[in-house]
Scaffold this motif. Structure first.
Motif, short mmCIF file in Angstrom:
data_model
loop_
_atom_site.label_atom_id
_atom_site.label_comp_id
_atom_site.label_asym_id
_atom_site.label_seq_id
_atom_site.Cartn_x
_atom_site.Cartn_y
_atom_site.Cartn_z
N MET A 165 -99.93 16.13 -84.52
CA MET A 165 -101.10 15.64 -85.48
C MET A 165 -100.36 15.89 -86.93
SD MET A 165 -105.05 16.22 -85.62
CE MET A 165 -105.31 16.42 -86.92
N ARG A 166 -101.02 15.00 -87.40
CA ARG A 166 -101.15 15.19 -88.08
C ARG A 166 -101.46 16.53 -89.52
NH1 ARG A 166 -103.37 9.40 -90.21
NH2 ARG A 166 -102.64 8.53 -88.62
N TYR A 198 -100.41 16.86 -76.90
CA TYR A 198 -100.77 17.75 -78.88
C TYR A 198 -102.80 17.38 -78.51
CZ TYR A 198 -102.89 15.67 -82.24
OH TYR A 198 -103.46 16.10 -83.59
N ILE A 199 -102.67 18.31 -79.21
CA ILE A 199 -103.78 19.13 -79.00
C ILE A 199 -104.21 19.94 -80.44
CG2 ILE A 199 -105.71 20.55 -79.00
CD1 ILE A 199 -105.56 19.86 -75.61
N SER A 245 -98.79 25.43 -73.75
CA SER A 245 -98.29 24.14 -73.62
C SER A 245 -99.29 22.65 -74.50
CB SER A 245 -98.16 23.22 -71.93
OG SER A 245 -97.21 24.34 -71.41
N TYR A 246 -100.02 23.57 -75.38
CA TYR A 246 -99.73 22.18 -76.21
C TYR A 246 -100.25 22.78 -77.23
CZ TYR A 246 -103.89 25.81 -76.13
OH TYR A 246 -104.75 27.05 -76.51
N CYS A 269 -92.13 13.94 -82.62
CA CYS A 269 -92.49 15.39 -81.23
C CYS A 269 -94.06 15.04 -80.40
CB CYS A 269 -92.54 16.62 -81.62
SG CYS A 269 -90.86 16.55 -82.89
N THR A 270 -94.55 14.25 -81.29
CA THR A 270 -96.57 14.08 -80.66
C THR A 270 -96.66 13.76 -79.83
OG1 THR A 270 -97.18 12.58 -82.04
CG2 THR A 270 -97.57 15.52 -82.52
N SER A 271 -95.82 11.97 -79.31
CA SER A 271 -95.98 11.45 -78.96
C SER A 271 -94.78 11.68 -77.09
CB SER A 271 -94.95 10.16 -79.11
OG SER A 271 -95.41 9.47 -78.40
#
Length: 634
Positions: free
Chosen positions: A1-2, A301-302, A323-324, A386-388
């Motif tokens: 994320m950003r 993604y978290i 794994s997040y 890398c987040t998609s």
């Protein structure tokens, strides 16, 4: 994320209470009220920079609210953390005549964790007020005092912060302790509209009335349409870590040493697995693609933001175990895996947004809201999101393409690099259809749509639609056709191009139109309608077309035994400053016609006066698309 820089610094300096006469809604200039949700009557920020690691920020914001949406424009509340303390906070509410109705103290504000739907944990908190007026207009005088120990990021000054808001006056001031230097840079509007007073240790910027900024289709980004001033200290602290930088190279070295170094260690078992997966790869790109797909399958993604974790990535070993991670963590984790595979890559800070926004290469400061990865290849970079869970390897979508980003080259320091620019030849949509007519006027059509570049970016997520959403989408897409029936829909994703292909079979009971004594067919009715923006009398923004695009179309029309082609339209061409359009009809025999169409749109920034010409160009395209073939039916 950003990279979420939650140093919002939206607190308030408490001046003497305004009189009833000052706050009466009737005192607002009528030109500032038309079409607004709120009018900011007075907005004052005062920074007292006591040391490189301590700032006291005082703010007063007086806002007259005209509807429920305007409550958000009043900015009532504060984010805080262990490095940001709320020393005082208050809200006073006045009626339309300027009478004080109610005062809210700190005890009336809710204190809760600042966690959104995608944030697993954050030590950032917020003080908010459940404020809902029973009637409008009302005027809010919001004040607060904040103490900040992280000084690496000072929020830019934008007197206007959103659409449908106007302002009567605003100011910002800085008082600096001896030995500290404040740097600042302004956009052209700020230089024109703000009055500046400056000395060695003080800076003051003020502005008078500013009218509402209205959203305009294909307009400039909002921050380019309002006064905008950026600030930084020559010496600063980021959550207890001191720093200083005079150029992007030294800033990058500080960033790497402080935030990235030592975060890329991995368990030996993971390194061995990556080396095994990539041992037969024939190129750096192939190795990197294998690692990228490994990350997509393993992690999700978290957002996790704790202390310096708002800027510093989670340890790669923790991401591997849990794994997040957020954008910083997943970018850093991918960097660590690539390192294990012998592939160099660099952590990159960027503004991720569909409105293009550059890292300001002429002003060294903490910037950006997102992280991606840059992999060197042939004097260029492969840009990796890398987040998609869905984007193919190496596809730089419009969220991060064509803008200046800060590449952190480890110990070598930082460098501003421009990300991928799509050419028209890369942004191609090929639309082909075969229409087989039936004797009763019905038809069956086989349609194939191949999407590349920005067309790919706008279409690939269709593959995740459920049946209901998918059918609704295509019925809307082919809304020119009555009694439409979808027979089948298939998708194909080519990750190497990348290309997203849609194959749609459909039918309609009646495709022939009756126009007086004539029978006609509109062969391009299967194409999505060309969007024509609405007329604007007084457009203020330049016309900005970000991406060049090409649409190529071929439609083959096959008539039944009782139908013959009588007349086909003449070929047609449009040349304009915004692109070209060609349309041709080839009558191969009495029952076969092939229609070819090409629309090539240019990118660029055009004066506001060009908007109407652009709109008329698209109108011409739309009218040409409606050309009809005249039939003889017996």
């Amino acid at each position: 994320m950003r990279l979420i820089f939650l140093f919002l610094f939206l607190s308030c300096f408490v001046f003497g209470q305004k009189s009833r006469h000052d706050l009466a809604v009737s005192k607002i200039d009528s030109t500032l009220v038309r079409g607004v949700d709120a009018v900011i009557r007075d907005y004052n920020l005062r920074y007292e920079v006591q040391s490189f690691d301590k700032i006291i920020l005082n703010t007063e914001r007086i806002t007259t609210i005209f509807n429920e949406q305007g409550i958000y424009d009043a900015s009532i509340g504060e984010f805080y953390s262990q490095n940001s303390k709320v020393k005082d906070i208050e809200l006073q509410v006045f009626d339309a005549l300027g009478n004080l109705m109610k005062t809210y103290k700190r005890k009336d504000f809710k204190d809760e964790a600042a966690v959104d739907g995608v944030t697993l944990y954050s030590d950032s908190r917020k003080l908010i007020l459940d404020f809902k007026p029973t009637s409008y207009p009302v005027t809010c005088r919001y004040t607060s005092v904040m103490e900040e120990s992280s000084t690496a990021f000072i929020a830019p000054f934008m007197p206007l912060e959103g659409y449908k808001v106007s302002i009567e006056k605003a100011s910002i001031s800085f008082r600096m302790a001896a030995g500290l230097k404040l740097n600042h840079t302004s956009n052209a509007l700020a230089q024109k509209l703000l009055n500046k007073s400056e000395s060695d240790q003080e800076l003051s910027l003020t502005c008078g009335a500013l009218g509402v900024v209205t959203y305009e289709y294909l307009g400039e980004p909002f921050i380019d349409r309002v006064p905008f001033v950026r600030f930084s200290l020559d010496k600063f602290s980021l959550e207890g870590v001191s720093g200083a930088a005079t150029d992007w190279n030294s800033w990058g070295k500080w960033y790497y040493q402080t935030l990235l170094k030592g975060t890329d260690e991995l368990p030996e078992a993971t390194k061995a697995k990556i080396q095994s997966l990539t041992q037969n790869a024939k190129s750096t790109r192939e190795k990197a693609a294998i690692v990228y797909n490994f990350v997509k399958e393993k992690v999700r993604y978290i957002s996790v933001q704790v202390g310096i974790g708002g800027f510093k990535p989670m340890l790669a070993s923790d991401v591997d175990r849990l794994s997040y991670g957020d954008c910083k963590a997943l970018t850093n984790y991918t960097r660590a895996l690539l390192k294990a595979a012998g592939v160099p890559s660099y952590f990159t800070v960027i503004y991720g947004d569909y409105d293009k926004r550059n890292i300001d290469k002429n002003f060294v400061s903490l910037q950006g809201n997102h992280a991606i990865l840059a992999i060197p290849e042939n004097n260029d970079y492969i840009w990796v999101e890398c987040t998609s869970q869905d984007l193919p390897f190496g596809f730089a979508g419009t969220f991060t393409a064509d803008r200046d980003a800060l590449v952190i080259k480890d110990e070598q320091g930082g460098e501003i690099v421009h990300t991928k620019i799509f050419t028209a030849e890369q942004n191609v949509q090929d639309f082909s259809a075969t229409i087989q007519m039936a004797t009763d006027g019905g038809m069956k059509a086989q349609i194939k749509i191949e999407n590349q570049g920005v067309h790919f970016d706008n279409s690939y997520l269709k593959a995740k639609y459920d049946a209901k959403k998918r059918d609704a989408h295509y019925k809307e897409m082919f809304s020119m056709i009555n009694n439409l029936q979808l027979q089948s829909v298939k998708f194909k994703l080519d990750t190497l191009q990348p290309k997203f292909t849609e194959e749609v079979d459909l039918s309609a009971e009646q495709f022939i139109e009756t126009m007086g004594e004539y029978k006609t067919i509109q062969p391009l009715a299967l194409m999505p309608l060309t969007y024509i923006p609405k007329r604007l009398r007084n457009r203020s923004s330049r016309l900005v077309v970000d991406e060049p695009k090409i649409q190529r179309t071929e439609v083959k029309l096959l008539l039944s035994d009782n139908q013959n082609i009588d007349v086909v339209p003449e070929n047609y061409q449009i040349d304009s400053d915004f692109g070209t359009y060609t349309l041709s009809f080839e009558k191969r025999d009495n029952k076969t016609c092939v229609v070819t169409r090409k629309l090539a749109l240019k990118s660029g920034k055009f004066p506001s006066s060009a908007y109407e010409k652009y709109r008329k160009f698209l109108e011409q395209v739309s009218r040409a698309d409606q050309n009809k073939i005249i039939l003889k039916v017996h």
